[in-house]
Write a protein that holds these residues in place. Sequence first.
Motif, PDB file in Angstrom:
ATOM      1  N   ASP A 246      20.560  -8.676  11.775  1.00  0.00           N
ATOM      2  CA  ASP A 246      20.853  -7.507  10.945  1.00  0.00           C
ATOM      3  C   ASP A 246      21.553  -6.417  11.770  1.00  0.00           C
ATOM      4  O   ASP A 246      22.526  -5.815  11.322  1.00  0.00           O
ATOM      5  CB  ASP A 246      19.547  -6.978  10.348  1.00  0.00           C
ATOM      6  CG  ASP A 246      19.706  -6.695   8.870  1.00  0.00           C
ATOM      7  OD1 ASP A 246      20.430  -7.443   8.194  1.00  0.00           O
ATOM      8  OD2 ASP A 246      19.121  -5.710   8.397  1.00  0.00           O
ATOM      9  N   GLN A 247      21.062  -6.187  12.986  1.00  0.00           N
ATOM     10  CA  GLN A 247      21.717  -5.173  13.841  1.00  0.00           C
ATOM     11  C   GLN A 247      23.135  -5.620  14.201  1.00  0.00           C
ATOM     12  O   GLN A 247      24.060  -4.803  14.218  1.00  0.00           O
ATOM     13  CB  GLN A 247      20.905  -4.957  15.122  1.00  0.00           C
ATOM     14  CG  GLN A 247      19.652  -4.121  14.916  1.00  0.00           C
ATOM     15  CD  GLN A 247      18.820  -4.030  16.183  1.00  0.00           C
ATOM     16  OE1 GLN A 247      18.657  -5.021  16.907  1.00  0.00           O
ATOM     17  NE2 GLN A 247      18.275  -2.858  16.453  1.00  0.00           N
ATOM     18  N   ALA A 248      23.300  -6.905  14.511  1.00  0.00           N
ATOM     19  CA  ALA A 248      24.650  -7.398  14.844  1.00  0.00           C
ATOM     20  C   ALA A 248      25.594  -7.181  13.668  1.00  0.00           C
ATOM     21  O   ALA A 248      26.753  -6.772  13.849  1.00  0.00           O
ATOM     22  CB  ALA A 248      24.592  -8.877  15.226  1.00  0.00           C
ATOM     23  N   MET A 249      25.108  -7.422  12.453  1.00  0.00           N
ATOM     24  CA  MET A 249      25.966  -7.199  11.276  1.00  0.00           C
ATOM     25  C   MET A 249      26.342  -5.723  11.158  1.00  0.00           C
ATOM     26  O   MET A 249      27.480  -5.380  10.851  1.00  0.00           O
ATOM     27  CB  MET A 249      25.252  -7.686  10.004  1.00  0.00           C
ATOM     28  CG  MET A 249      25.190  -9.192   9.899  1.00  0.00           C
ATOM     29  SD  MET A 249      24.750  -9.782   8.258  1.00  0.00           S
ATOM     30  CE  MET A 249      23.002  -9.465   8.237  1.00  0.00           C
ATOM     31  N   HIS A 250      25.365  -4.849  11.433  1.00  0.00           N
ATOM     32  CA  HIS A 250      25.664  -3.414  11.343  1.00  0.00           C
ATOM     33  C   HIS A 250      26.643  -2.985  12.437  1.00  0.00           C
ATOM     34  O   HIS A 250      27.514  -2.142  12.203  1.00  0.00           O
ATOM     35  CB  HIS A 250      24.366  -2.602  11.407  1.00  0.00           C
ATOM     36  CG  HIS A 250      23.617  -2.634  10.107  1.00  0.00           C
ATOM     37  ND1 HIS A 250      22.476  -3.369   9.917  1.00  0.00           N
ATOM     38  CD2 HIS A 250      23.880  -2.055   8.916  1.00  0.00           C
ATOM     39  CE1 HIS A 250      22.069  -3.229   8.664  1.00  0.00           C
ATOM     40  NE2 HIS A 250      22.905  -2.432   8.041  1.00  0.00           N
ATOM     41  N   LEU A 251      26.507  -3.553  13.642  1.00  0.00           N
ATOM     42  CA  LEU A 251      27.449  -3.193  14.715  1.00  0.00           C
ATOM     43  C   LEU A 251      28.852  -3.697  14.384  1.00  0.00           C
ATOM     44  O   LEU A 251      29.847  -3.019  14.667  1.00  0.00           O
ATOM     45  CB  LEU A 251      26.974  -3.763  16.052  1.00  0.00           C
ATOM     46  CG  LEU A 251      25.710  -3.116  16.638  1.00  0.00           C
ATOM     47  CD1 LEU A 251      25.348  -3.772  17.964  1.00  0.00           C
ATOM     48  CD2 LEU A 251      25.898  -1.610  16.825  1.00  0.00           C
ATOM     49  N   ILE A 252      28.948  -4.864  13.783  1.00  0.00           N
ATOM     50  CA  ILE A 252      30.270  -5.357  13.363  1.00  0.00           C
ATOM     51  C   ILE A 252      30.843  -4.428  12.285  1.00  0.00           C
ATOM     52  O   ILE A 252      32.019  -4.052  12.332  1.00  0.00           O
ATOM     53  CB  ILE A 252      30.175  -6.818  12.869  1.00  0.00           C
ATOM     54  CG1 ILE A 252      29.965  -7.747  14.068  1.00  0.00           C
ATOM     55  CG2 ILE A 252      31.420  -7.228  12.084  1.00  0.00           C
ATOM     56  CD1 ILE A 252      29.705  -9.197  13.720  1.00  0.00           C
ATOM     57  N   ALA A 253      29.985  -4.033  11.334  1.00  0.00           N
ATOM     58  CA  ALA A 253      30.448  -3.118  10.284  1.00  0.00           C
ATOM     59  C   ALA A 253      30.940  -1.800  10.888  1.00  0.00           C
ATOM     60  O   ALA A 253      31.833  -1.151  10.328  1.00  0.00           O
ATOM     61  CB  ALA A 253      29.328  -2.857   9.290  1.00  0.00           C
ATOM     62  N   GLY A 254      30.369  -1.410  12.041  1.00  0.00           N
ATOM     63  CA  GLY A 254      30.752  -0.143  12.675  1.00  0.00           C
ATOM     64  C   GLY A 254      31.785  -0.305  13.777  1.00  0.00           C
ATOM     65  O   GLY A 254      32.024   0.614  14.549  1.00  0.00           O
ATOM     66  N   SER A 255      32.418  -1.484  13.870  1.00  0.00           N
ATOM     67  CA  SER A 255      33.434  -1.718  14.910  1.00  0.00           C
ATOM     68  C   SER A 255      34.844  -1.527  14.356  1.00  0.00           C
ATOM     69  O   SER A 255      35.125  -1.842  13.198  1.00  0.00           O
ATOM     70  CB  SER A 255      33.313  -3.156  15.456  1.00  0.00           C
ATOM     71  OG  SER A 255      32.107  -3.295  16.182  1.00  0.00           O
ATOM     72  N   ALA A 256      35.704  -1.033  15.221  1.00  0.00           N
ATOM     73  CA  ALA A 256      37.102  -0.844  14.815  1.00  0.00           C
ATOM     74  C   ALA A 256      37.848  -2.165  14.829  1.00  0.00           C
ATOM     75  O   ALA A 256      38.879  -2.318  14.160  1.00  0.00           O
ATOM     76  CB  ALA A 256      37.776   0.150  15.760  1.00  0.00           C
ATOM     77  N   MET A 257      37.353  -3.132  15.608  1.00  0.00           N
ATOM     78  CA  MET A 257      38.047  -4.421  15.757  1.00  0.00           C
ATOM     79  C   MET A 257      37.020  -5.478  16.164  1.00  0.00           C
ATOM     80  O   MET A 257      36.020  -5.159  16.808  1.00  0.00           O
ATOM     81  CB  MET A 257      39.120  -4.288  16.855  1.00  0.00           C
ATOM     82  CG  MET A 257      39.912  -5.527  17.163  1.00  0.00           C
ATOM     83  SD  MET A 257      40.862  -6.139  15.753  1.00  0.00           S
ATOM     84  CE  MET A 257      41.914  -4.732  15.406  1.00  0.00           C
ATOM     85  N   VAL A 258      37.285  -6.713  15.765  1.00  0.00           N
ATOM     86  CA  VAL A 258      36.421  -7.843  16.151  1.00  0.00           C
ATOM     87  C   VAL A 258      37.322  -8.930  16.733  1.00  0.00           C
ATOM     88  O   VAL A 258      38.378  -9.244  16.162  1.00  0.00           O
ATOM     89  CB  VAL A 258      35.657  -8.394  14.921  1.00  0.00           C
ATOM     90  CG1 VAL A 258      34.757  -9.563  15.329  1.00  0.00           C
ATOM     91  CG2 VAL A 258      34.825  -7.293  14.256  1.00  0.00           C
ATOM     92  N   VAL A 259      36.922  -9.465  17.879  1.00  0.00           N
ATOM     93  CA  VAL A 259      37.626 -10.618  18.471  1.00  0.00           C
ATOM     94  C   VAL A 259      36.623 -11.751  18.522  1.00  0.00           C
ATOM     95  O   VAL A 259      35.555 -11.615  19.144  1.00  0.00           O
ATOM     96  CB  VAL A 259      38.158 -10.303  19.885  1.00  0.00           C
ATOM     97  CG1 VAL A 259      38.866 -11.527  20.465  1.00  0.00           C
ATOM     98  CG2 VAL A 259      39.097  -9.109  19.854  1.00  0.00           C
ATOM     99  N   THR A 260      36.929 -12.860  17.867  1.00  0.00           N
ATOM    100  CA  THR A 260      35.890 -13.851  17.661  1.00  0.00           C
ATOM    101  C   THR A 260      36.416 -15.279  17.653  1.00  0.00           C
ATOM    102  O   THR A 260      37.553 -15.527  17.252  1.00  0.00           O
ATOM    103  CB  THR A 260      35.162 -13.564  16.317  1.00  0.00           C
ATOM    104  OG1 THR A 260      34.221 -14.592  16.052  1.00  0.00           O
ATOM    105  CG2 THR A 260      36.123 -13.480  15.144  1.00  0.00           C
ATOM    106  N   ASN A 261      35.563 -16.186  18.117  1.00  0.00           N
ATOM    107  CA  ASN A 261      35.825 -17.612  17.901  1.00  0.00           C
ATOM    108  C   ASN A 261      35.569 -17.952  16.437  1.00  0.00           C
ATOM    109  O   ASN A 261      35.037 -17.123  15.681  1.00  0.00           O
ATOM    110  CB  ASN A 261      34.879 -18.447  18.767  1.00  0.00           C
ATOM    111  CG  ASN A 261      35.129 -18.261  20.238  1.00  0.00           C
ATOM    112  OD1 ASN A 261      36.269 -18.031  20.653  1.00  0.00           O
ATOM    113  ND2 ASN A 261      34.075 -18.359  21.034  1.00  0.00           N
ATOM    114  N   ASP A 262      35.908 -19.177  16.057  1.00  0.00           N
ATOM    115  CA  ASP A 262      35.562 -19.677  14.725  1.00  0.00           C
ATOM    116  C   ASP A 262      34.049 -19.911  14.715  1.00  0.00           C
ATOM    117  O   ASP A 262      33.572 -20.956  15.156  1.00  0.00           O
ATOM    118  CB  ASP A 262      36.330 -20.980  14.457  1.00  0.00           C
ATOM    119  CG  ASP A 262      35.861 -21.664  13.191  1.00  0.00           C
ATOM    120  OD1 ASP A 262      35.237 -20.984  12.358  1.00  0.00           O
ATOM    121  OD2 ASP A 262      36.126 -22.869  13.037  1.00  0.00           O
ATOM    122  N   SER A 263      33.310 -18.911  14.237  1.00  0.00           N
ATOM    123  CA  SER A 263      31.844 -18.936  14.340  1.00  0.00           C
ATOM    124  C   SER A 263      31.250 -18.206  13.142  1.00  0.00           C
ATOM    125  O   SER A 263      31.977 -17.624  12.325  1.00  0.00           O
ATOM    126  CB  SER A 263      31.411 -18.222  15.626  1.00  0.00           C
ATOM    127  OG  SER A 263      31.736 -16.840  15.505  1.00  0.00           O
TER     128      SER A 263
END
Length: 336
Positions: A246-263
């Motif tokens: 849940d915290q990870a989802m909130h931090l992603i929601a509060g990020s200006a950009m996400v760099v991610t593998n296919d995950s």
Amino acid sequence: MKRTLVIAPNWLGDCLMAQPLLTLLTAKQPSFEIDVLAIPAVAPVFRRMPEVSKVIEEDFRHGRLDLARRWRLGRALKGRYAQAFVLPNSWKSALLPFFADVPLRVGYAGESRFGLISVLHRNPARGPNREPMVRFYAQLAEPPGRKLAGELAQPLLRVDPVAVIAAKVALGLKPAERLVALCPGAEYGPAKRWPAEHFAETAARLKAQGMLPIVLGSPKDVPIGLSIEQLSHGAALNLAGKTTLDQAMHLIAGSAMVVTNDSGLMHVAAALGRPQVALFGSSSPQHTPPLSAAAVVIYKRLECSPCFARECPLGHTRCLTGIAPADVLAAIARAA
Ligand code: SF4
């Protein structure tokens, strides 16, 4: 009110790719409420889906039959549901709706589930050009043999902006910090993971541009998170294994950009509408793309791609090592 029971997939990304099925069911059957049975590792995403009325969280472990527990819970749910959609293909995942005497039990044939599934769809072909996973799930809203038509809704998760700030503060971050979420895990295997050195170099460049790169992931991603922190000389802050989902989802929601593998977190970022750069190795962006207009995909399209292997059968994983940090930085500029 009639009720539908959905047996959820056990992989985070699949749960997001199954959401358009729930949207379709809600549109087709507005008088039904949807309950989802999910393991704790994925249950939080269903609590953020507007289509879901209730989440039943049960810790059925991967690789274990848990026959007695499935029987007990199935009997406790007896008579409560008019229909069930069994999204995993395993034999054991179809047991609970059968034990609960759910009259309509919809799913793919999977592992020869004749009798357990009463509305049986044929397993689709699994070649290199396999259909998008999101359509694989959504197809279950149609009767077997009738082709799903039209565009599908995109996954969408609800988050509370106040909870986004609370998550940042709880993890020692300043609310106004410009975060870049780095998601270097991919539980499937190393053939889906961009190298830690490349993440680290990208993090150092982004830090120099005034952003704060944070590494997100599960406890299994702690070693790679620490590597990125060390290789970037502290430019990236490792939070892998230190947050709840849940915290990870909130931090992603509060990020200006996400760099991610296919995950799984790639699909979370898509469902939150965050700008992202998604890196594909052995898998295919036709099969499991980030379902968001705010995503830029990098895919080398080698002769051997997609091989869908967990580890590179050629031993070099050039589909990922060949993506340079400069390519990702250019894509970030396009996605921002
Ligand atoms: S075989 Fe090709 S696509 Fe598969 S992991 Fe190796 S380099 Fe990547």
